[in-house]
Enzyme design. Structure first.
Site, PDB file in Angstrom:
ATOM      1  N   ASP A   1      -6.524-127.628  49.998  1.00 38.33           N
ATOM      2  CA  ASP A   1      -7.036-126.759  51.066  1.00 38.33           C
ATOM      3  C   ASP A   1      -7.643-127.533  52.240  1.00 38.33           C
ATOM      4  O   ASP A   1      -7.815-126.968  53.324  1.00 38.33           O
ATOM      5  CB  ASP A   1      -8.117-125.812  50.512  1.00 38.33           C
ATOM      6  CG  ASP A   1      -7.603-124.910  49.403  1.00 38.33           C
ATOM      7  OD1 ASP A   1      -6.373-124.836  49.225  1.00 38.33           O
ATOM      8  OD2 ASP A   1      -8.426-124.294  48.708  1.00 38.33           O
TER       9      ASP A   1
ATOM     10  N   ARG B   1      -7.081-120.557  50.361  1.00 33.08           N
ATOM     11  CA  ARG B   1      -8.287-119.792  50.045  1.00 33.08           C
ATOM     12  C   ARG B   1      -9.026-119.307  51.311  1.00 33.08           C
ATOM     13  O   ARG B   1      -8.547-118.430  51.971  1.00 33.08           O
ATOM     14  CB  ARG B   1      -9.225-120.622  49.182  1.00 33.08           C
ATOM     15  CG  ARG B   1     -10.330-119.758  48.654  1.00 33.08           C
ATOM     16  CD  ARG B   1     -10.522-119.612  47.225  1.00 33.08           C
ATOM     17  NE  ARG B   1     -10.498-120.743  46.387  1.00 33.08           N
ATOM     18  CZ  ARG B   1     -10.252-120.625  45.075  1.00 33.08           C
ATOM     19  NH1 ARG B   1     -10.014-119.440  44.562  1.00 33.08           N
ATOM     20  NH2 ARG B   1     -10.260-121.693  44.308  1.00 33.08           N
TER      21      ARG B   1
ATOM     22  N   MET C   1      -1.121-121.199  50.659  1.00 32.19           N
ATOM     23  CA  MET C   1      -2.463-121.223  50.064  1.00 32.19           C
ATOM     24  C   MET C   1      -3.508-121.697  51.085  1.00 32.19           C
ATOM     25  O   MET C   1      -3.185-121.997  52.230  1.00 32.19           O
ATOM     26  CB  MET C   1      -2.470-122.140  48.846  1.00 32.19           C
ATOM     27  CG  MET C   1      -1.867-121.501  47.613  1.00 32.19           C
ATOM     28  SD  MET C   1      -2.052-122.596  46.184  1.00 32.19           S
ATOM     29  CE  MET C   1      -1.622-121.496  44.870  1.00 32.19           C
TER      30      MET C   1
ATOM     31  N   ARG D   1      11.444-110.295  55.781  1.00 32.80           N
ATOM     32  CA  ARG D   1      11.415-110.749  54.390  1.00 32.80           C
ATOM     33  C   ARG D   1      10.179-111.623  54.189  1.00 32.80           C
ATOM     34  O   ARG D   1       9.653-112.195  55.141  1.00 32.80           O
ATOM     35  CB  ARG D   1      12.642-111.593  54.068  1.00 32.80           C
ATOM     36  CG  ARG D   1      13.937-110.818  54.092  1.00 32.80           C
ATOM     37  CD  ARG D   1      14.074-109.926  52.853  1.00 32.80           C
ATOM     38  NE  ARG D   1      15.403-109.376  52.730  1.00 32.80           N
ATOM     39  CZ  ARG D   1      15.820-108.232  53.275  1.00 32.80           C
ATOM     40  NH1 ARG D   1      14.982-107.514  54.005  1.00 32.80           N
ATOM     41  NH2 ARG D   1      17.062-107.823  53.106  1.00 32.80           N
TER      42      ARG D   1
ATOM     43  N   GLN E   1       3.171-125.452  45.993  1.00 34.36           N
ATOM     44  CA  GLN E   1       2.426-126.283  46.954  1.00 34.36           C
ATOM     45  C   GLN E   1       1.534-127.328  46.272  1.00 34.36           C
ATOM     46  O   GLN E   1       1.078-128.268  46.901  1.00 34.36           O
ATOM     47  CB  GLN E   1       1.517-125.400  47.825  1.00 34.36           C
ATOM     48  CG  GLN E   1       2.267-124.473  48.728  1.00 34.36           C
ATOM     49  CD  GLN E   1       1.400-123.324  49.232  1.00 34.36           C
ATOM     50  OE1 GLN E   1       0.733-123.453  50.245  1.00 34.36           O
ATOM     51  NE2 GLN E   1       1.406-122.209  48.532  1.00 34.36           N
ATOM     52  N   ARG E   2       1.249-127.101  44.997  1.00 35.74           N
ATOM     53  CA  ARG E   2       0.351-128.031  44.294  1.00 35.74           C
ATOM     54  C   ARG E   2       1.075-128.935  43.320  1.00 35.74           C
ATOM     55  O   ARG E   2       0.453-129.832  42.734  1.00 35.74           O
ATOM     56  CB  ARG E   2      -0.698-127.228  43.510  1.00 35.74           C
ATOM     57  CG  ARG E   2      -1.671-126.494  44.372  1.00 35.74           C
ATOM     58  CD  ARG E   2      -3.037-126.348  43.731  1.00 35.74           C
ATOM     59  NE  ARG E   2      -3.044-126.063  42.328  1.00 35.74           N
ATOM     60  CZ  ARG E   2      -3.651-125.020  41.761  1.00 35.74           C
ATOM     61  NH1 ARG E   2      -4.283-124.139  42.519  1.00 35.74           N
ATOM     62  NH2 ARG E   2      -3.663-124.854  40.473  1.00 35.74           N
TER      63      ARG E   2
ATOM     64  N   GLY F   1      -8.548-126.500  40.868  1.00 38.93           N
ATOM     65  CA  GLY F   1      -7.081-126.486  40.943  1.00 38.93           C
ATOM     66  C   GLY F   1      -6.548-127.907  40.998  1.00 38.93           C
ATOM     67  O   GLY F   1      -7.129-128.753  41.665  1.00 38.93           O
TER      68      GLY F   1
END
Ligand code: F6P
Length: 341
Positions: free
Chosen positions: A127, A171, A169, A265, A273-274, A10
């Site tokens: 991450d 993972r 995110m 919600r 984020q990336r 990523g």
């Protein structure tokens, strides 16, 4: 020397800053630099492009990666490792700088130990889950983006007396959730490493509302295991499913609303984020890593990875860095938990 550079896995903010630093230091020593397109795929399919001073100019603040990336794993494709080795030789490369996370660097570690490929690594991932380094570059930017989002969600949550679930995110690890949750003042944070139950999370929310607070912010890491929620969808060449497809945020919001009765919600931050420009901290870290990688290449210290220990850039073995994931330790989660409810 002719030095190849690739970015795999990523993308994340700071990749271009590393490429620039590797190139600038290598040029200063009279070396040539070549960009390998789209991660390991570029060495399998022989897709390379020269990187000169003009190509690496203006890269420091630029998000993404100018040489592209992919999740190609040569160890999973018939004959691909042989192609990597042959193309490396035919292109007359002397060294390779692999910029990536656990998967990309795992391939680098194997190519070094099993085939003596002269490779050095640079630890990249939003991450922050790579062992043997205190921080990966890209993480600070992701945390900054998530924190800003949480701040914004606070004001609308408060106006409507709502529970806001924010899915981030990460993972297999909850580093982004914990750091942005602490920074953004989250009322509950759910991560894979320290899985509190939904009942506990709802108790925290109820306790807070009993104290007179009519809104709550819940941060959940995409990898949090919610009972009954299955992994489905595509699996990449490293065996990872796309966690964003699981919809843990949606499922959690439904559970919270039905158990507490509070209107809830959900916001899934996803690839925002990336994207975009790296923070100053990530630009500096990426730059220091890039210079270190170029130094390791120049010294012939292969099978090593640039790493941050305290305030120092050091080198560690690629094998050590990829042996296991760096998870959120209990004391870090304790900092977050002190503010639940
Ligand atoms: O490893 C970085 C990461 O952004 C994870 O946090 C996330 O699970 C994954 O990549 C998403 O991958 P893709 O870009 O393939 O959707």
């Amino acid at each position: 020397m002719k030095v190849g550079v690739l970015t795999g896995g990523g993308d994340c903010p700071g990749l271009n800053a590393v490429i620039r630093a590797v190139a600038r230091r290598s040029f200063a020593r009279g070396h040539d630099v070549v960009g390998i397109r789209e991660g390991w795929r570029g060495l399998v399919d022989r897709k390379l492009e020269p990187l000169g001073p003009r190509e690496v100019s203006g890269l420091l603040p630029r998000g993404g990666t100018i040489i592209g990336t992919s999740r190609t794993n040569p160890f999973r494709i018939e004959g691909a490792v042989e192609k990597v080795l042959a193309n490396f030789q035919q292109e007359a490369l002397d060294a390779l700088v692999a910029i990536g996370g656990e998967d990309t660097l795992g391939v680098a570690a194997r190519l070094y130990s099993e085939h003596e490929l002269p490779v050095v690594g640079v630890p990249k991932t939003i991450d922050n889950d790579l062992s043997a380094t205190d921080y990966t570059f890209g993480f600070d930017t992701a945390v900054f983006i998530c924190t800003e989002a949480i701040d914004r969600l606070h004001t609308t949550a408060e106006s409507h007396n709502r529970v806001m679930v924010v899915e981030v995110m990460g993972r297999h690890t909850g580093w982004i959730a914990v750091m942005s949750g602490i920074a953004g003042g989250a009322d509950v944070i759910l991560i894979p490493e320290h899985p509190i139950s939904i009942d506990e999370a709802c108790d925290d929310i109820m306790r807070r509302h009993d104290r007179g607070k009519d809104f709550s912010i819940v941060v959940v890491s995409e990898g949090y295991e919610l009972e009954g929620l299955e992994d489905e969808g595509e699996v990449d060449e490293f065996g990872h499913t796309r966690l964003s497809q699981r919809g843990v945020g949606e499922a959690l919001a439904r559970e919270i609303e039905s158990r507490t009765g509070f209107e809830t919600r959900v916001t899934v931050l996803g690839h925002v984020q990336r994207g975009g420009s790296p923070t100053p901290r990530d630009r500096v870290l990426a730059t220091r890593y890039g210079l270190k990688a170029a130094d390791l290449v120049h010294e012939g210290s292969f099978g090593r990875m640039a790493a941050l220990h305290g305030d120092n850039i050091v080198d560690v073995s690629l094998e050590e860095a990829t042996a296991e994931l760096k998870t959120v330790p209990p004391d870090w989660y304790g900092v977050a938990r002190a503010f639940f409810g």
